[in-house]
Design an enzyme around this catalytic site. Structure first.
Site, PDB file in Angstrom:
ATOM      1  CG  ASN A  49      -1.471   1.231   1.694  1.00  0.00           C
ATOM      2  OD1 ASN A  49      -1.430   1.875   0.185  1.00  0.00           O
ATOM      3  ND2 ASN A  49      -2.850   1.034   1.998  1.00  0.00           N
ATOM      4  NE  ARG A 109      -5.977   2.624   0.264  1.00  0.00           N
ATOM      5  CZ  ARG A 109      -5.377   3.520  -0.148  1.00  0.00           C
ATOM      6  NH1 ARG A 109      -4.846   4.237   0.064  1.00  0.00           N
ATOM      7  NH2 ARG A 109      -6.591   4.875   0.108  1.00  0.00           N
ATOM      8  CG  HIS A 124     -11.822   5.733   2.425  1.00  0.00           C
ATOM      9  ND1 HIS A 124     -12.513   6.499   2.861  1.00  0.00           N
ATOM     10  CD2 HIS A 124     -10.744   5.739   2.686  1.00  0.00           C
ATOM     11  CE1 HIS A 124     -11.103   7.781   3.206  1.00  0.00           C
ATOM     12  NE2 HIS A 124     -10.422   7.164   2.734  1.00  0.00           N
ATOM     13  NE  ARG A 132      -8.031  13.978   0.776  1.00  0.00           N
ATOM     14  CZ  ARG A 132      -8.259  12.435   1.002  1.00  0.00           C
ATOM     15  NH1 ARG A 132      -9.524  11.779   0.558  1.00  0.00           N
ATOM     16  NH2 ARG A 132      -7.326  12.273   1.191  1.00  0.00           N
ATOM     17  CD  GLU A 176      -8.210   0.173   3.752  1.00  0.00           C
ATOM     18  OE1 GLU A 176      -8.320   1.276   2.978  1.00  0.00           O
ATOM     19  OE2 GLU A 176      -7.099   0.854   4.923  1.00  0.00           O
TER      20      GLU A 176
END
Length: 398
Positions: free
Chosen positions: A7, A91, A180, A241, A384
């Site tokens: 990742n 990922r 996600h 963000r 994940e």
């Protein structure tokens, strides 16, 4: 089969080695400050202390080389040589509409991912760099791309189409994609297991709350809506963000500040969110410390974050005509006791009641709702990497 999961971030890289015979974690690690002075690799073989080595790494290829050396290390590694690694799972944040599922990587896939850079400029370039590095160093090992967007491909058109001229969707595929996905998929399946109810019989809201954050509505095992959109900028207030805002603000700020497109995108992606409001940090721990010192803007930033999470929870309860369970996951969702409490405050009329004693926990699977809560509240650490490893193994075996 042993699977290496990669990742990649812009200057960091997380990895795990899993034995898929029993899905056991053999080793994990984190490479930080890639391309920056003070590059370091933290490697942990399961059951042993973490080994920390500071090694110069000018790019992702050198970082991957350090990872491969660590997993083969005679003292702390988990394989004798890389032939024991059956596949590598990567990922990848964005595949547009090009791929609705995970896929074995070839040159066609790489070209498609490069074409998606313009809609995921913060994420796809480092993801691609990691893949290119692994392909160069492990040319005979199968590679699989697992996309953040894939789980959300079940959304109906009324959820993913924007109310702009339809031709922009037809020509440019401008639509909500959601992100996600591997995290939302993992915790929704885990929630069904914890509740001992088939996921096809559940209405779930999963809250992936970290520096990047999103909320997803999952009805009977299928995503019907999610807060992130065409890019990971839409939705909740996040670390740096902005999340949702009036689009007219973009042109207004550009004119007032004399910014070009890149400049205003930089403001919205890297200088906004709780960092922009608090003026302190994008790290919630730093912001909470500032609140303790009486910083009003820091307190406002936390209230705004919680407000937007509650907003989406309420919207998705309405959209699904109810909810059986709400899941908190990711860095803030798993570890921030006070933020979970703030979010769940005053939701009693929706049947949501947090148990303040059960809530005093971090980072483990547990029920945190009160006994008389009509909605089950769950804390589930995301995994994940395991989802990526599962997809990787299944594709390679096929």
């Amino acid at each position: 089969m042993k699977v290496l999961v990669i990742n990649c971030g812009s200057s960091s890289l997380k990895y795990q080695v899993l034995d898929m015979k029993d899905e056991s974690l053999l080793a994990k690690g984190l490479v930080e400050r890639i391309g920056i002075e003070g590059s370091v690799i933290n490697h942990t073989k399961t059951g042993e202390e973490t080994i920390v080595n500071e090694v110069p790494m000018k790019d992702h290829k050198e970082a991957i080389a350090q990872v491969l050396a660590a997993v083969q290390d005679p003292a702390h590694g988990v394989v004798q040589d890389m032939s024991e690694i059956g596949a590598v799972g990567h990922r990848v944040v964005h595949a547009g509409e090009k791929y609705a599922d995970s896929v074995i990587i070839d040159d066609t896939v790489m070209k498609a991912l490069e074409e998606c850079i313009e809609i995921a400029p913060l994420h796809n370039p480092p993801n691609l760099a990691g893949i290119e590095a692994c392909r160069a160093l492990m040319p005979e090992t199968p590679m699989v791309a697992v996309f953040d967007t894939a789980f959300h491909q079940t959304m109906p058109p009324e959820s993913y189409i924007y109310a702009i001229p339809y031709e922009y969707y037809e020509k440019y595929k401008v639509r909500r994609y959601g992100f996600h996905g591997t995290s939302h998929k993992y915790v929704s399946q885990k929630a069904a297991d914890m509740l001992n109810i088939n996921i096809n019989d559940l209405k779930l809201i999963t809250c992936h709350l970290g520096n990047g954050a999103s909320v997803t509505a999952i009805k009977h095992g299928r995503v019907i809506d999610t807060s992130m959109g065409f890019t990971p900028l839409e939705g909740l207030v996040m670390g740096t963000r902005s999340g949702d805002l009036d689009p007219a603000i973009v042109s207004y700020i550009k004119e007032k500040e004399g910014l070009d497109d890149a400049g205003v995108n930089n403001v919205l992606n890297k200088k906004s969110g709780v960092l922009g409001v608090s003026g302190v940090s994008s790290d919630f721990r730093d912001i909470e410390a500032a609140v303790e010192e009486g910083n009003d803007r820091a307190a406002l930033a936390l209230r705004m974050f919680a407000h937007r999470v509650r907003f989406y929870i309420g919207a998705y309860i309405a959209e699904m005509n109810g909810v059986d369970a709400i899941v908190f996951t990711a860095g803030v969702g798993e570890n921030d006791i006070s933020m979970r409490e703030i979010i769940c405050t005053n939701l009693g009329n929706l049947g949501i009641k947090l148990d303040p004693i059960k809530n005093k926990v971090r980072g483990r699977d547990t029920v945190i709702s009160a006994e008389d809560s009509k909605v089950t509240l769950l804390l589930i650490p995301t995994n994940e990497e395991l989802m990526i490893a599962r997809d990787t193994m299944n594709l390679v075996r096929k």
